[in-house]
Design a protein around this motif. Structure first.
Motif, PDB file in Angstrom:
ATOM      1  N   ALA A 113       0.814  -1.222   0.000  1.00 13.76           N
ATOM      2  CA  ALA A 113       0.000   0.000   0.000  1.00 13.76           C
ATOM      3  C   ALA A 113       0.842   1.264   0.000  1.00 13.76           C
ATOM      4  CB  ALA A 113      -0.925   0.013   1.217  1.00 13.76           C
ATOM      5  N   PHE A 114       2.123   1.137   0.263  1.00 15.99           N
ATOM      6  CA  PHE A 114       2.970   2.307   0.489  1.00 15.99           C
ATOM      7  C   PHE A 114       3.048   3.213  -0.744  1.00 15.99           C
ATOM      8  CE2 PHE A 114       7.392   4.069   0.445  1.00 15.99           C
ATOM      9  CZ  PHE A 114       7.245   4.964   1.485  1.00 15.99           C
ATOM     10  N   GLU A 115       3.499   2.676  -1.874  1.00 12.98           N
ATOM     11  CA  GLU A 115       3.672   3.525  -3.058  1.00 12.98           C
ATOM     12  C   GLU A 115       2.354   4.050  -3.614  1.00 12.98           C
ATOM     13  OE1 GLU A 115       5.385   3.313  -7.626  1.00 12.98           O
ATOM     14  OE2 GLU A 115       6.394   2.127  -6.073  1.00 12.98           O
ATOM     15  N   PRO A 116       1.296   3.220  -3.743  1.00 15.98           N
ATOM     16  CA  PRO A 116       0.028   3.775  -4.221  1.00 15.98           C
ATOM     17  C   PRO A 116      -0.503   4.902  -3.337  1.00 15.98           C
ATOM     18  CG  PRO A 116      -0.034   1.388  -4.316  1.00 15.98           C
ATOM     19  CD  PRO A 116       1.226   1.748  -3.591  1.00 15.98           C
ATOM     20  N   ALA A 117      -0.299   4.774  -2.040  1.00 16.66           N
ATOM     21  CA  ALA A 117      -0.757   5.828  -1.138  1.00 16.66           C
ATOM     22  C   ALA A 117       0.024   7.115  -1.371  1.00 16.66           C
ATOM     23  CB  ALA A 117      -0.626   5.371   0.312  1.00 16.66           C
ATOM     24  N   PHE A 118       1.331   6.999  -1.536  1.00 16.81           N
ATOM     25  CA  PHE A 118       2.141   8.198  -1.799  1.00 16.81           C
ATOM     26  C   PHE A 118       1.746   8.831  -3.133  1.00 16.81           C
ATOM     27  CE2 PHE A 118       5.710  10.831  -2.916  1.00 16.81           C
ATOM     28  CZ  PHE A 118       6.171  11.309  -1.708  1.00 16.81           C
ATOM     29  N   ARG A 119       1.496   8.018  -4.132  1.00 16.77           N
ATOM     30  CA  ARG A 119       1.092   8.543  -5.442  1.00 16.77           C
ATOM     31  C   ARG A 119      -0.264   9.263  -5.371  1.00 16.77           C
ATOM     32  NH1 ARG A 119       3.778   6.822 -10.023  1.00 16.77           N
ATOM     33  NH2 ARG A 119       5.367   5.190  -9.703  1.00 16.77           N
ATOM     34  N   SER A 120      -1.032   9.002  -4.326  1.00 12.63           N
ATOM     35  CA  SER A 120      -2.350   9.614  -4.183  1.00 12.63           C
ATOM     36  C   SER A 120      -2.306  10.978  -3.507  1.00 12.63           C
ATOM     37  CB  SER A 120      -3.274   8.687  -3.392  1.00 12.63           C
ATOM     38  OG  SER A 120      -3.417   7.432  -4.052  1.00 12.63           O
ATOM     39  N   LEU A 121      -1.106  11.419  -3.112  1.00  9.34           N
ATOM     40  CA  LEU A 121      -0.975  12.718  -2.469  1.00  9.34           C
ATOM     41  C   LEU A 121      -1.196  13.859  -3.450  1.00  9.34           C
ATOM     42  CD1 LEU A 121       2.195  12.212  -0.232  1.00  9.34           C
ATOM     43  CD2 LEU A 121      -0.136  12.606   0.592  1.00  9.34           C
ATOM     44  N   ALA A 122      -1.788  14.925  -2.945  1.00  8.54           N
ATOM     45  CA  ALA A 122      -1.848  16.183  -3.687  1.00  8.54           C
ATOM     46  C   ALA A 122      -0.494  16.892  -3.555  1.00  8.54           C
ATOM     47  CB  ALA A 122      -2.959  17.059  -3.124  1.00  8.54           C
ATOM     48  N   LYS A 123      -0.321  17.978  -4.267  1.00  8.21           N
ATOM     49  CA  LYS A 123       0.882  18.800  -4.113  1.00  8.21           C
ATOM     50  C   LYS A 123       1.007  19.244  -2.664  1.00  8.21           C
ATOM     51  CE  LYS A 123       2.645  19.400  -8.361  1.00  8.21           C
ATOM     52  NZ  LYS A 123       4.064  19.200  -8.717  1.00  8.21           N
ATOM     53  N   ASP A 124       2.252  19.255  -2.185  1.00 12.63           N
ATOM     54  CA  ASP A 124       2.567  19.641  -0.809  1.00 12.63           C
ATOM     55  C   ASP A 124       2.002  18.660   0.219  1.00 12.63           C
ATOM     56  OD1 ASP A 124       3.916  22.056  -1.574  1.00 12.63           O
ATOM     57  OD2 ASP A 124       1.951  22.975  -1.895  1.00 12.63           O
ATOM     58  N   GLY A 125       1.730  17.423  -0.213  1.00 11.96           N
ATOM     59  CA  GLY A 125       1.197  16.423   0.696  1.00 11.96           C
ATOM     60  C   GLY A 125       2.245  15.890   1.657  1.00 11.96           C
ATOM     61  N   ARG A 126       1.767  15.197   2.691  1.00 11.35           N
ATOM     62  CA  ARG A 126       2.642  14.626   3.720  1.00 11.35           C
ATOM     63  C   ARG A 126       2.286  13.159   3.921  1.00 11.35           C
ATOM     64  NH1 ARG A 126      -0.481  18.994   4.116  1.00 11.35           N
ATOM     65  NH2 ARG A 126      -1.069  18.835   6.327  1.00 11.35           N
ATOM     66  N   HIS A 127       3.259  12.290   3.725  1.00 12.05           N
ATOM     67  CA  HIS A 127       3.083  10.849   3.949  1.00 12.05           C
ATOM     68  C   HIS A 127       3.849  10.502   5.217  1.00 12.05           C
ATOM     69  CE1 HIS A 127       2.605   6.632   2.082  1.00 12.05           C
ATOM     70  NE2 HIS A 127       3.091   6.462   3.305  1.00 12.05           N
ATOM     71  N   LEU A 128       3.126  10.032   6.219  1.00  7.62           N
ATOM     72  CA  LEU A 128       3.681   9.802   7.547  1.00  7.62           C
ATOM     73  C   LEU A 128       3.879   8.315   7.783  1.00  7.62           C
ATOM     74  CD1 LEU A 128       1.161  12.351   8.741  1.00  7.62           C
ATOM     75  CD2 LEU A 128       3.565  12.636   9.320  1.00  7.62           C
ATOM     76  N   VAL A 129       5.120   7.909   7.984  1.00  6.21           N
ATOM     77  CA  VAL A 129       5.476   6.495   8.142  1.00  6.21           C
ATOM     78  C   VAL A 129       5.623   6.171   9.619  1.00  6.21           C
ATOM     79  CG1 VAL A 129       7.180   4.718   7.606  1.00  6.21           C
ATOM     80  CG2 VAL A 129       6.659   6.500   5.920  1.00  6.21           C
ATOM     81  N   LEU A 130       4.738   5.273  10.115  1.00  7.61           N
ATOM     82  CA  LEU A 130       4.755   4.885  11.522  1.00  7.61           C
ATOM     83  C   LEU A 130       5.294   3.483  11.739  1.00  7.61           C
ATOM     84  CD1 LEU A 130       2.035   6.780  10.993  1.00  7.61           C
ATOM     85  CD2 LEU A 130       1.660   6.262  13.382  1.00  7.61           C
ATOM     86  N   GLY A 131       5.237   2.628  10.732  1.00  3.72           N
ATOM     87  CA  GLY A 131       5.672   1.252  10.911  1.00  3.72           C
ATOM     88  C   GLY A 131       5.294   0.410   9.711  1.00  3.72           C
ATOM     89  N   PHE A 132       5.448  -0.893   9.877  1.00  8.37           N
ATOM     90  CA  PHE A 132       5.303  -1.804   8.739  1.00  8.37           C
ATOM     91  C   PHE A 132       4.505  -3.040   9.154  1.00  8.37           C
ATOM     92  CE2 PHE A 132       9.322   0.498   8.707  1.00  8.37           C
ATOM     93  CZ  PHE A 132       9.120   1.296   7.591  1.00  8.37           C
ATOM     94  N   ALA A 133       3.302  -2.797   9.670  1.00  6.56           N
ATOM     95  CA  ALA A 133       2.457  -3.905  10.114  1.00  6.56           C
ATOM     96  C   ALA A 133       2.075  -4.826   8.966  1.00  6.56           C
ATOM     97  CB  ALA A 133       1.201  -3.366  10.783  1.00  6.56           C
ATOM     98  N   GLY A 134       2.191  -4.331   7.727  1.00 10.56           N
ATOM     99  CA  GLY A 134       1.918  -5.165   6.571  1.00 10.56           C
ATOM    100  C   GLY A 134       2.989  -6.206   6.309  1.00 10.56           C
ATOM    101  N   GLY A 135       4.101  -6.103   7.019  1.00  7.82           N
ATOM    102  CA  GLY A 135       5.137  -7.122   6.933  1.00  7.82           C
ATOM    103  C   GLY A 135       6.326  -6.775   6.078  1.00  7.82           C
ATOM    104  N   ALA A 136       6.174  -5.831   5.146  1.00 13.55           N
ATOM    105  CA  ALA A 136       7.270  -5.477   4.251  1.00 13.55           C
ATOM    106  C   ALA A 136       7.513  -3.977   4.318  1.00 13.55           C
ATOM    107  CB  ALA A 136       6.955  -5.886   2.810  1.00 13.55           C
TER     108      ALA A 136
END
Length: 335
Positions: free
Chosen positions: A220-243
């Protein structure tokens, strides 16, 4: 006292309920009679030696602890026997009692049940730090919360919604998405589906989001980042998805976006008074009904191994909370 202690990190089979001497608090320390210990994903990893920190053996898991003070050491003047308190440690909570430094203890409002205090201690503070300290959340933001049914995810949904943001909750099961709506999410997506990003575009005002709260990582990481608008913020808390997700660096340039790590322990260490103020405010908001209390799945100390397994299961519902049998009676109104 009884404690769920492990002699190795080979597996949870190395742990068992064990009789240990009741510890005595030294100078500057206090002893809690444990009323509840909440467990997170990290606890399940740490108990099996799969976390970046390996505690000494024998090890008693469980760090999100609520209880009642039953002894205070020399030099402790701000706390007294009978005080209702919480503390966050690297372990020790899956026992009848535990000794901690008095400086690491916070009071719990009288009308807030101790299991609720334990369940929200880390997740609500982490979600608040994520959104407001690191994410610079405003009421006009569109927020995507991945893993919205998890402890931190659910807290983020509730906090962001009450701050006026438009919240989109991503979760894999229908009942989890319904639970996120009950917390305040205006829209939901099933991020197990291959076209989930198209569904996100369809429900997000303007087809994009300003903030991604990401405790999941993985696919889910890259698709979520690609969904950001300009000046968006992607906040990484951990990797419960395993990878651990990967990202082409040019995407940050194209989006003019921020990829931000969230280390709440750094916040606690460098701004302890600010962190304490936030915890107190969050406790009061839940007590007063401004914020919803966390969902919980309860286990007894005799079920400690099952509780730790549940922390690593994607099927769990709510925060895992262990309550010692014959432990502290608590009469708070939010149980």
């Amino acid at each position: 006292m009884q404690a769920f202690a492990g002699t190795s990190f080979d597996s949870l089979d190395s742990y068992a309920l064990t009789e240990l001497p009741v510890p005595e608090p030294g100078p500057g320390q206090v002893r809690l009679r444990v009323a509840a210990t909440a467990l997170g994903y990290v606890d399940g990893l740490m108990a099996q030696g799969r976390y970046q920190i390996k505690p000494p053996l024998p090890y008693v898991p469980g760090g999100e602890i609520a209880g009642v003070l039953e002894a205070v050491g020399a030099g402790v003047s701000t706390l007294a026997v009978g005080d209702r308190v919480v503390t966050w440690q690297l372990g020790g909570g899956m026992a009848d009692c535990v000794v901690v430094d008095a400086a690491d203890v916070d009071g719990v409002p009288g009308d807030l049940p101790l299991p609720v205090a334990a369940a929200m201690l880390v997740d609500y503070q982490t979600a608040h730090f994520t959104l407001f300290e690191r994410g610079r959340l405003t009421a006009t933001d569109r927020v995507l919360v991945l893993g919205a049914a998890g402890g931190v995810g659910a807290a983020a949904v509730a906090l962001a919604a009450r701050a006026g943001a438009f919240v989109i909750a991503a979760a894999g099961a229908d009942d989890k998405r319904q639970a996120a709506r009950a917390l305040g999410a205006q829209a939901t997506v099933d991020y197990r589906q291959p076209d989930w990003r198209e569904a996100l575009k369809a429900c997000a005002p303007g087809g994009a989001v300003d903030v991604v709260v990401d405790p999941v990582g993985g696919d889910a990481f890259e698709p979520a980042f690609r969904s950001l608008a300009k000046d968006g913020r992607h906040l990484v808390l951990g990797f419960a998805g395993g990878a651990i997700g990967r990202l082409p660096a040019n995407l940050a340039l194209l989006k003019n976006a921020d990829l931000l790590g969230v280390d709440v322990r750094h916040f606690l260490a460098t701004q302890p008074e600010r962190a304490r103020q936030v915890r107190g405010s969050l406790f009061r908001r839940v007590r007063d009904g401004v914020l919803p209390p966390p969902g919980m799945t309860r286990f007894t100390l005799a079920q400690a191994a099952d509780a730790l397994r549940a922390t690593l299961s994607r099927e769990r519902r709510g925060k895992v909370v262990v309550v010692p049998q014959g432990g502290v009676a608590d009469t708070g109104r939010l149980a």
